[in-house]
Design a protein around this motif. Structure first.
Motif, PDB file in Angstrom:
ATOM      1  N   GLU A  28       6.466   5.778  -4.952  1.00  0.00           N
ATOM      2  CA  GLU A  28       5.747   6.415  -5.930  1.00  0.00           C
ATOM      3  C   GLU A  28       7.007   6.202  -7.100  1.00  0.00           C
ATOM      4  N   ASP A  49      -4.552  -4.934  -3.997  1.00  0.00           N
ATOM      5  CA  ASP A  49      -5.841  -4.253  -5.161  1.00  0.00           C
ATOM      6  C   ASP A  49      -4.471  -3.539  -5.709  1.00  0.00           C
ATOM      7  N   GLU A  50      -3.259  -2.625  -4.891  1.00  0.00           N
ATOM      8  CA  GLU A  50      -2.030  -2.524  -5.690  1.00  0.00           C
ATOM      9  C   GLU A  50      -1.279  -3.457  -6.554  1.00  0.00           C
ATOM     10  N   LEU A  86       4.067  -4.260   0.285  1.00  0.00           N
ATOM     11  CA  LEU A  86       2.208  -5.043  -0.522  1.00  0.00           C
ATOM     12  C   LEU A  86       1.563  -5.481   0.146  1.00  0.00           C
ATOM     13  N   ARG A 114       7.488   2.731  -7.629  1.00  0.00           N
ATOM     14  CA  ARG A 114       6.660   2.094  -9.081  1.00  0.00           C
ATOM     15  C   ARG A 114       7.457   2.383 -10.878  1.00  0.00           C
ATOM     16  N   HIS A 119      -9.201   0.852   0.828  1.00  0.00           N
ATOM     17  CA  HIS A 119      -9.202   0.081  -0.195  1.00  0.00           C
ATOM     18  C   HIS A 119     -10.239  -1.106  -0.124  1.00  0.00           C
ATOM     19  N   ARG A 159      -2.174  -3.441   0.594  1.00  0.00           N
ATOM     20  CA  ARG A 159      -2.421  -3.201  -0.671  1.00  0.00           C
ATOM     21  C   ARG A 159      -2.569  -4.256  -1.555  1.00  0.00           C
TER      22      ARG A 159
END
Length: 628
Positions: A339, A376-377, A368, A342, A613, A374
């Motif tokens: 986090e 999609d992220e 990722l 990001r 996900h 991940r």
């Protein structure tokens, strides 16, 4: 401050001492004035009282001896301000509130320390109902929820909002919520009376800090994420570990920071806004970004050594990036700091710090895409970086990011969009006259055509193998002219792509001849190339495709053997491992080996446990179909 003995007819309480500009009770004469007031309330005239602090304290203790009294000392500055006011006799109790941690009282006076957190949402709602009435609050549930969110559970902020609403029955909660949105920063919580707004209350704690702690507090106001580690604070402060830890302790004692987990420090959103407001020209954001960027690049390089490594430059003096011992250590750090990374990307993007945006995106992709699955992220992260690359006209980054987007869309099953992104990758390669980038785009287009179904159509196989032929024309000369091994990055990358082409041409052999052994031999030639450049991840992928070829030919036992060989070559790519476990479970189920099928199914489900996900959903669906 109140004084209330437990007997009928309580004495009058002493008046509250006058405030000073630095906040209540902040002047050194306060204990003397407070003791004079206490003694007057307890029946000792001012003229009969001593003039020294020691004398007043001794008289106070003798007067309260044998009585049952509750003393409430509100907003105390420190231990020494409180000590003279302690009765020191059985039967009396003292309640002290402070914005600072009074550790000396806990150690020396056996005081019990109780930390108070901000309101939870339910408590904040109960508070608003108590102040404004249940009917009024429940008539505007969305506005009440928004006020609670913007106040962050801070009681003073909620009290200010309640006071606004109480001014007039025409003030609705929606009006107050709109005003909070309209105002900027802490101005949203300017009080209804001077000296009681959020900014002023925070300033009381800030003014008591040492100069070094105050500097660190201002710098931490530029930290964009929800919390930070000691390592981050060391880089922000530009000081050693012991000194920084002491400063963090001072900020925590002052209630300007909290330590929700050992070694992790956080501040309330409004406290952070105050720190940012007073930070001025502190060079903090660059230091924060340097810390996260250089730590991330080091972690990503360790996590995926097969891709091109980027140079992040030299961090600012005093910035100490985190070092890592192995891949699990790097992955664990990324999970904790995700986090914050990001948020660092967001802050760099807002500040138009383009280099940080691009490099942070590159570093995050190492986890990722390659470890966490991940995809999609990773898509929105890559699109933000792509906007920067387009604005700056950087062809290398444009090609890289279109390739990232192709991979992400491919892995979540959006093969048409993946094909489009990889086509753009090849276009950028042609614009840059970069044969390797063209080859990457062509190879991706081939994957999008051949990996969208259990087995591709003959038309798609032929078209994809044609892309492989183009790649060989582009790169064969570069391979022949380059040095052996993997010392030259460009030659190594060319060989990597040449090894990849056998993924596509082996399908063509199978399609045209139906000879699985010939197709396997063709695919094995690609594996040999990847072994020569020590790309063990692609070796694993090669064995997985051999299993796919044998499975299509009906050789389920041979397919299971190839998948097991691939699994034995696990290289920390969790999603290749998960896919292999699903394929092994399916093969053994079709072979009628319930024990082996159940074993691999259980392992696959453990890998997919609590992962929600799209890629995980696709694997679960395949697993369910195999055991339907």
């Amino acid at each position: 401050m109140t004084c209330s003995p437990r007997r009928s007819g309580p004495p009058s309480c002493p008046r509250r001492p006058p405030r000073s500009p630095a906040g209540p009770w902040s002047w050194t004469g306060w204990p003397v004035e407070a003791l004079h007031g206490f003694l007057e309330a307890l029946g000792v005239p001012r003229g009969n009282q001593p003039s020294t602090l020691d004398g007043l304290a001794a008289l106070y203790r003798s007067v309260v001896a044998g009585r049952r009294i509750l003393v409430v000392l509100d907003n105390a500055r420190d231990d020494e301000q409180v000590r003279p006011l302690l009765p020191g006799t059985a039967g009396c109790a003292v309640l002290v509130t402070s914005r600072s941690y009074l550790g000396g009282l806990a150690v020396d006076e056996d005081a019990r320390s109780v930390g108070l957190d901000v309101f939870r949402d339910a408590d904040a709602l109960a508070y608003l109902r108590a102040r404004l009435g249940t009917a009024r609050v429940d008539a505007e549930p969305w506005a009440a929820a928004e006020i609670i969110r913007m106040c962050g559970g801070l009681p003073l902020a909620l009290a200010i909002c309640a006071a606004w609403t109480e001014r007039s029955r025409t003030y609705t909660l929606a009006t107050v919520a709109a005003e909070l949105r309209r105002r900027d920063g802490l101005d949203a919580f300017a009080a209804v009376n001077a000296g009681r707004d959020v900014r002023t209350v925070f300033s009381w704690s800030y003014r008591r800090l040492s100069p070094d702690a105050a500097e660190l507090f201002r710098r931490l106001g530029r930290h964009p994420g929800p919390d930070g580690s000691l390592a981050t604070a060391i880089s922000v402060a530009g000081r050693g570990s012991s000194e920084t830890l002491a400063l963090l302790g001072e900020l925590t004692d002052a209630q300007l920071l909290s330590e929700p987990r050992p070694g992790r420090y956080a501040a309330h959103d409004l406290v952070r806004a105050y720190a940012a407001e007073i930070s001025g020209d502190e060079p903090a954001l660059d230091r924060v970004l340097d810390h996260y960027l250089h730590s991330l690049v080091a972690a990503a390089g360790l996590a995926n050594p097969y891709r091109r490594q980027l140079d992040a430059g030299t961090p600012a003096p005093g910035v100490v990036p985190v070092t890592f011992t192995d891949v699990p250590d790097a992955v664990a750090w990324f999970e904790v700091e995700r986090e914050n990374l990001r948020a660092a990307l967001d802050a760099a993007d807002r500040a138009r710090l383009d280099r940080y945006v691009l490099l942070i995106c590159w570093g995050m992709n190492g986890f990722l895409l390659d470890h966490l699955g991940r995809w999609d992220e990773a898509i929105p992260v890559a699109r933000r970086a792509l906007a920067v690359a387009r604005r700056t006209g950087d062809l290398w980054w444009r090609g890289y990011l279109h390739n990232v987007l192709g991979n992400c869309h491919h892995r979540i099953g959006d093969h048409d969009e993946a094909h489009r992104e990889w086509s753009l990758t090849a276009d950028v390669g042609r614009e840059a006259d970069d044969p390797i980038r063209i080859a990457i785009g062509l190879g991706g287009m081939g994957s999008a055509l051949t990996e969208r179904d259990d087995w591709p159509s003959g038309e798609n196989i032929e078209k994809a193998a044609g892309y492989a032929d183009e790649i060989r024309v582009l790169l064969t000369a570069l391979d022949r002219e380059g040095p052996p091994g993997r010392d030259d990055p460009r030659t190594t990358h060319a060989r990597d792509m040449l090894g990849f082409t056998y993924r596509l041409t082996s399908l063509r052999v199978m399609h045209r001849t139906g000879d699985v052994e010939a197709a396997v031999a063709d695919r094995a030639a690609g594996i040999a190339i990847h072994e020569s450049i020590e790309n063990w991840l692609q070796v694993q992928v090669g064995w997985m495709q051999i299993g796919r070829l044998r499975e299509h030919a009906g050789d389920l036992a041979g397919a299971a053997g190839a998948y097991a060989e691939a699994l034995a070559r696990q290289r920390h790519d969790e999603w290749i491992t998960a896919e292999l476990l699903v394929r092994l479970a399916s093969c053994h189920a079709r072979l009628g080996d319930a024990g082996a099928a159940g074993h691999y199914r259980a392992r696959a489900l453990r890998r997919l446990d609590d992962v929600y996900h799209p890629a995980a959903g696709l694997l679960r669906a395949r697993l369910d179909a195999a055991f339907a």
